[in-house]
Design a protein around this motif. Structure first.
Motif, mmCIF file in Angstrom:
data_model
loop_
_atom_site.group_PDB
_atom_site.id
_atom_site.type_symbol
_atom_site.label_atom_id
_atom_site.label_comp_id
_atom_site.label_asym_id
_atom_site.label_seq_id
_atom_site.Cartn_x
_atom_site.Cartn_y
_atom_site.Cartn_z
ATOM 1 N N ALA A 90 41.771 52.710 -1.556
ATOM 2 C CA ALA A 90 43.197 53.018 -1.422
ATOM 3 C C ALA A 90 44.015 52.316 -2.500
ATOM 4 O O ALA A 90 44.996 52.871 -3.019
ATOM 5 C CB ALA A 90 43.694 52.612 -0.037
ATOM 6 N N LEU A 91 43.629 51.103 -2.857
ATOM 7 C CA LEU A 91 44.351 50.355 -3.886
ATOM 8 C C LEU A 91 44.142 50.950 -5.282
ATOM 9 O O LEU A 91 44.981 50.782 -6.168
ATOM 10 C CB LEU A 91 43.916 48.888 -3.871
ATOM 11 N N ARG A 92 43.027 51.646 -5.464
ATOM 12 C CA ARG A 92 42.772 52.292 -6.754
ATOM 13 C C ARG A 92 43.432 53.659 -6.851
ATOM 14 O O ARG A 92 43.642 54.182 -7.944
ATOM 15 C CB ARG A 92 41.260 52.472 -6.967
ATOM 16 N N TYR A 93 43.772 54.252 -5.703
ATOM 17 C CA TYR A 93 44.300 55.617 -5.691
ATOM 18 C C TYR A 93 45.708 55.646 -6.290
ATOM 19 O O TYR A 93 46.544 54.788 -6.002
ATOM 20 C CB TYR A 93 44.331 56.149 -4.254
ATOM 21 N N ASP A 94 45.983 56.656 -7.099
ATOM 22 C CA ASP A 94 47.304 56.822 -7.713
ATOM 23 C C ASP A 94 48.262 57.415 -6.673
ATOM 24 O O ASP A 94 48.204 58.610 -6.378
ATOM 25 C CB ASP A 94 47.202 57.736 -8.928
ATOM 26 N N VAL A 95 49.136 56.560 -6.129
ATOM 27 C CA VAL A 95 50.051 57.003 -5.069
ATOM 28 C C VAL A 95 51.405 57.443 -5.637
ATOM 29 O O VAL A 95 52.358 57.629 -4.879
ATOM 30 C CB VAL A 95 50.267 55.879 -4.031
ATOM 31 N N GLY A 96 51.484 57.646 -6.933
ATOM 32 C CA GLY A 96 52.768 57.977 -7.548
ATOM 33 C C GLY A 96 53.440 59.191 -6.950
ATOM 34 O O GLY A 96 54.617 59.145 -6.557
ATOM 35 N N LEU A 133 52.784 60.774 -4.093
ATOM 36 C CA LEU A 133 53.059 60.595 -2.669
ATOM 37 C C LEU A 133 54.229 59.644 -2.473
ATOM 38 O O LEU A 133 55.100 59.877 -1.615
ATOM 39 C CB LEU A 133 51.814 60.059 -1.966
ATOM 40 N N GLY A 134 54.287 58.585 -3.263
ATOM 41 C CA GLY A 134 55.406 57.656 -3.164
ATOM 42 C C GLY A 134 56.727 58.322 -3.469
ATOM 43 O O GLY A 134 57.740 58.055 -2.803
ATOM 44 N N THR A 135 56.729 59.206 -4.455
ATOM 45 C CA THR A 135 57.955 59.944 -4.781
ATOM 46 C C THR A 135 58.407 60.785 -3.595
ATOM 47 O O THR A 135 59.607 60.869 -3.282
ATOM 48 C CB THR A 135 57.722 60.844 -6.005
ATOM 49 N N ALA A 136 57.451 61.408 -2.908
ATOM 50 C CA ALA A 136 57.782 62.256 -1.753
ATOM 51 C C ALA A 136 58.300 61.430 -0.579
ATOM 52 O O ALA A 136 59.097 61.920 0.237
ATOM 53 C CB ALA A 136 56.559 63.056 -1.322
ATOM 54 N N LEU A 137 57.863 60.164 -0.487
ATOM 55 C CA LEU A 137 58.276 59.317 0.636
ATOM 56 C C LEU A 137 59.510 58.477 0.331
ATOM 57 O O LEU A 137 60.110 57.908 1.245
ATOM 58 C CB LEU A 137 57.121 58.379 1.029
ATOM 59 N N ARG A 138 59.889 58.408 -0.916
ATOM 60 C CA ARG A 138 61.010 57.567 -1.300
ATOM 61 C C ARG A 138 62.306 58.022 -0.611
ATOM 62 O O ARG A 138 62.588 59.206 -0.491
ATOM 63 C CB ARG A 138 61.207 57.620 -2.822
ATOM 64 N N GLY A 139 63.085 57.049 -0.156
ATOM 65 C CA GLY A 139 64.369 57.348 0.478
ATOM 66 C C GLY A 139 64.284 57.565 1.972
ATOM 67 O O GLY A 139 65.312 57.751 2.632
ATOM 68 N N HIS A 140 63.084 57.531 2.531
ATOM 69 C CA HIS A 140 62.922 57.731 3.973
ATOM 70 C C HIS A 140 62.774 56.374 4.668
ATOM 71 O O HIS A 140 62.152 55.448 4.142
ATOM 72 C CB HIS A 140 61.701 58.599 4.263
ATOM 73 N N ASP A 141 63.327 56.285 5.859
ATOM 74 C CA ASP A 141 63.249 55.050 6.640
ATOM 75 C C ASP A 141 61.954 54.948 7.425
ATOM 76 O O ASP A 141 61.390 53.871 7.577
ATOM 77 C CB ASP A 141 64.430 54.971 7.612
ATOM 78 N N VAL A 142 61.513 56.071 7.961
ATOM 79 C CA VAL A 142 60.310 56.113 8.800
ATOM 80 C C VAL A 142 59.375 57.184 8.262
ATOM 81 O O VAL A 142 59.813 58.296 7.930
ATOM 82 C CB VAL A 142 60.654 56.419 10.273
ATOM 83 N N GLY A 185 55.338 50.813 -1.064
ATOM 84 C CA GLY A 185 55.788 50.708 -2.439
ATOM 85 C C GLY A 185 57.162 51.279 -2.703
ATOM 86 O O GLY A 185 57.760 51.002 -3.754
ATOM 87 N N VAL A 186 57.697 52.073 -1.768
ATOM 88 C CA VAL A 186 59.012 52.695 -1.989
ATOM 89 C C VAL A 186 60.025 52.250 -0.935
ATOM 90 O O VAL A 186 61.062 52.892 -0.757
ATOM 91 C CB VAL A 186 58.909 54.235 -2.037
#
Length: 312
Positions: free
Chosen positions: A49-55, A57-66, A101-102
């Motif tokens: 999981a630490l090697r996986y590029d979460v860029g 997915l992180g963009t899709a989750l950014r700005g959400h509280d939950v 991360g976001v």
């Protein structure tokens, strides 16, 4: 609050989206990345999981509280394999890492009470006793999340029990079985059954996400009050009472035969065991907090028995 539901187009994810809309909460569906892995330990899953590029997915989750992770492979009879492990064991850690991360505040990961196998009492501890490829993959997902332990993120594992609802093949199969000559339970038929509704599960997800205080690391979906006998009766059946001793002998023999076949029948035998003997569970955090969702599985089973699906 703004929510993101990973796997929001699936069976449980759709119910969560509907419950959020009913509560007036903004929610967005996020497609789950397709993952595959050969990792079979929590440490190996975390490393991957630490090697996986979460860029992305992180963009899709950014700005959400939950963020709710409702994605995964719901295949109780599924065998071990890279796809099953990727969806149920690796994906939860990837989602948690991307969310942390976001700046997401809370992640709710939907796991399964199957991780505790045939334990006498389902509870909210980290103890797991997986018995099949599916339950092992879900247990590994929980263990990877615990090992990852992302900072500044409230991470809640919600263990769903046997969830029923419109569109779930197991619900249709249960209704068919209830009305068949095979409908039976181990005498006296009063054992609690961990059968629950997808609507109650979705409501609990909303409650956990909105809860202002701390939430335990593991929350068990509350019991909805049915016994092994009343489950089949709710679906329109008239189950026979079988001698409990003979039922236990049959289940034991089933697991032994499955063992000779490499465990390929474990899921099916376990379903028969649950049908006959049910499984008890602790009241849990939701009951302690007075946050138990409205029970509705009896109505779900009745509609399934009638073929009437006007709602969940």
């Amino acid at each position: 609050m703004s929510w993101a539901v990973v796997g929001g187009s699936g069976f449980v994810g759709t119910a969560v989206i509907e419950a959020l809309a009913a509560a007036g909460i903004e929610a967005h569906t996020v497609p789950a990345p397709r993952l595959a892995t050969e990792a079979r330990t929590a440490a190996a899953l975390v490393a991957e999981a630490l090697r996986y590029d979460v860029g992305a997915l992180g963009t899709a989750l950014r700005g959400h509280d939950v963020v709710v992770n409702a994605a995964g492979m719901a295949t109780p009879s599924g065998q071990d394999g890279p796809d099953l492990l990727g969806a149920n064991a690796l994906l939860p850690a990837v989602v948690a890492r991307a969310a942390a991360g976001v700046g997401v505040q809370r992640v709710i990961h939907l796991s399964s009470a199957a991780v505790q196998g045939s334990a006498r009492m389902l509870d909210e501890t980290t103890a797991v006793h997986p018995f099949s490829g599916y339950s092992r993959s879900k247990a590994l997902g929980e263990q990877a999340l615990t090992a990852l332990d992302p900072a500044d993120l409230s991470m809640v594992i919600l263990r769903a029990t046997s969830v029923q609802g419109h569109g779930r093949p197991t619900t249709a199969s249960l209704a068919t079985l209830a009305r068949s000559p095979l409908a039976s339970v181990a005498a006296p038929g009063t054992a609690p059954s961990p059968i629950t509704s997808v609507g109650a599960l979705a409501d609990l997800v909303v409650t956990i996400g909105r809860h202002g205080a701390a939430v335990p690391d593991i929350v068990l979906q509350p019991w909805e009050g049915l016994s092994v006998r009343t489950v089949l009766e709710a679906a329109g059946g008239r189950p026979r009472l079988l001698p409990a001793v003979l039922c236990r002998i049959a289940v034991t023999a089933g697991f032994r035969i499955s063992s000779l076949l490499g465990g390929r029948l474990d899921g099916q035998v376990r379903r028969v065991e649950l049908l006959w003997f049910g499984q008890d569970q602790v009241a849990g955090w939701a009951a302690d907090q007075g946050l138990v969702p409205r029970a509705r599985v009896r109505d779900v089973l009745a509609r399934a028995g009638r073929g009437d699906w006007a709602g969940r």
